[in-house]
Design a protein around this motif. Structure first.
Motif, PDB file in Angstrom:
ATOM      1  N   ILE A  43       0.860  -1.176   0.000  1.00 32.97           N
ATOM      2  CA  ILE A  43       0.000   0.000   0.000  1.00 32.97           C
ATOM      3  C   ILE A  43       0.906   1.239   0.000  1.00 32.97           C
ATOM      4  CG2 ILE A  43      -1.769   1.293   1.227  1.00 32.97           C
ATOM      5  CD1 ILE A  43      -2.646  -1.375   2.498  1.00 32.97           C
ATOM      6  N   ASP A  50      -1.374   9.448  -7.150  1.00 37.00           N
ATOM      7  CA  ASP A  50      -2.697   8.831  -7.032  1.00 37.00           C
ATOM      8  C   ASP A  50      -2.633   7.311  -7.134  1.00 37.00           C
ATOM      9  OD1 ASP A  50      -4.147  11.248  -6.720  1.00 37.00           O
ATOM     10  OD2 ASP A  50      -4.013  11.590  -8.885  1.00 37.00           O
ATOM     11  N   VAL A  51      -1.763   6.817  -8.021  1.00 34.70           N
ATOM     12  CA  VAL A  51      -1.606   5.376  -8.209  1.00 34.70           C
ATOM     13  C   VAL A  51      -0.122   5.082  -8.375  1.00 34.70           C
ATOM     14  CG1 VAL A  51      -2.119   3.400  -9.698  1.00 34.70           C
ATOM     15  CG2 VAL A  51      -3.876   5.133  -9.316  1.00 34.70           C
ATOM     16  N   GLU A  55      -1.551   0.404  -7.419  1.00 33.64           N
ATOM     17  CA  GLU A  55      -2.330   0.483  -6.179  1.00 33.64           C
ATOM     18  C   GLU A  55      -2.724   1.917  -5.878  1.00 33.64           C
ATOM     19  OE1 GLU A  55      -3.318  -2.016  -4.221  1.00 33.64           O
ATOM     20  OE2 GLU A  55      -2.213  -3.601  -5.261  1.00 33.64           O
ATOM     21  N   ARG A  56      -3.890   2.090  -5.277  1.00 34.04           N
ATOM     22  CA  ARG A  56      -4.306   3.419  -4.814  1.00 34.04           C
ATOM     23  C   ARG A  56      -3.306   3.913  -3.774  1.00 34.04           C
ATOM     24  NH1 ARG A  56      -9.462   5.210  -1.168  1.00 34.04           N
ATOM     25  NH2 ARG A  56      -8.806   7.389  -1.038  1.00 34.04           N
ATOM     26  N   VAL A  57      -2.973   5.188  -3.875  1.00 36.56           N
ATOM     27  CA  VAL A  57      -2.033   5.816  -2.950  1.00 36.56           C
ATOM     28  C   VAL A  57      -2.811   6.553  -1.865  1.00 36.56           C
ATOM     29  CG1 VAL A  57      -0.201   7.539  -2.738  1.00 36.56           C
ATOM     30  CG2 VAL A  57      -0.302   6.068  -4.762  1.00 36.56           C
ATOM     31  N   TYR A  58      -2.304   6.459  -0.632  1.00 35.74           N
ATOM     32  CA  TYR A  58      -2.897   7.177   0.488  1.00 35.74           C
ATOM     33  C   TYR A  58      -1.940   8.278   0.929  1.00 35.74           C
ATOM     34  CZ  TYR A  58      -6.262   3.477   0.400  1.00 35.74           C
ATOM     35  OH  TYR A  58      -7.241   2.610  -0.026  1.00 35.74           O
ATOM     36  N   ARG A  59      -2.491   9.361   1.440  1.00 35.57           N
ATOM     37  CA  ARG A  59      -1.688  10.507   1.855  1.00 35.57           C
ATOM     38  C   ARG A  59      -0.982  10.273   3.185  1.00 35.57           C
ATOM     39  NH1 ARG A  59      -1.798  11.002  -2.697  1.00 35.57           N
ATOM     40  NH2 ARG A  59      -3.357  12.134  -3.868  1.00 35.57           N
TER      41      ARG A  59
END
Length: 135
Positions: A43, A50-51, A55-59
């Protein structure tokens, strides 16, 4: 007998990577890609992407909506204590500072909260030497 780092990595399934890079030439990209290829759920945590690695990127670690086993840090040592606090807050089991990163304060925070703590080691090297895969 496996050392602490090997045991921690073998026990992890989901790895949040703080500082995963957009640049494939950097270790902060290739090491997490290696972990992902070995079957780990990676993750990305990045301030503006953003990706990454599909994978979706989290802040931030707090934004991740699922349990995280291991927090893998590719940020300067000066940022490690705050990342350690965040890892504790989300209930991670291990805080891992990549090769070249050492932080006595992050160690204290993690260990006082009961997290396994690894510093100055590369997850990809430990994975390869220990032949650790999730596939």
């Amino acid at each position: 007998m496996a050392d602490l780092a090997e045991r921690a990595l073998a026990a992890a399934n989901t790895i949040a990577v703080v500082g995963l890079s957009r640049n494939p030439a950097k270790a902060a990209h290739s090491v997490p890609a290696n972990l992902q290829a070995a079957g780990f759920r990676v993750i990305p945590v990045h301030p503006s992407a953003d990706v990454l690695l599909g994978e979706r990127v989290y802040r931030s670690l707090a934004d991740i909506p699922e349990p995280v086993d291991l927090v893998d840090v590719f940020r300067p040592a000066t940022e490690a204590p705050e990342i350690a606090r965040q890892a504790v807050a989300i209930g991670a089991k291990t805080l891992w500072l990549q090769q070249g990163i050492v932080s006595p304060e992050a160690r204290r925070i993690a260990e006082e909260a009961g997290l396994t703590y690894v510093e100055d080691r590369c997850t990809a090297v430990v994975r390869a030497l220990g032949r650790i895969t999730k596939r």
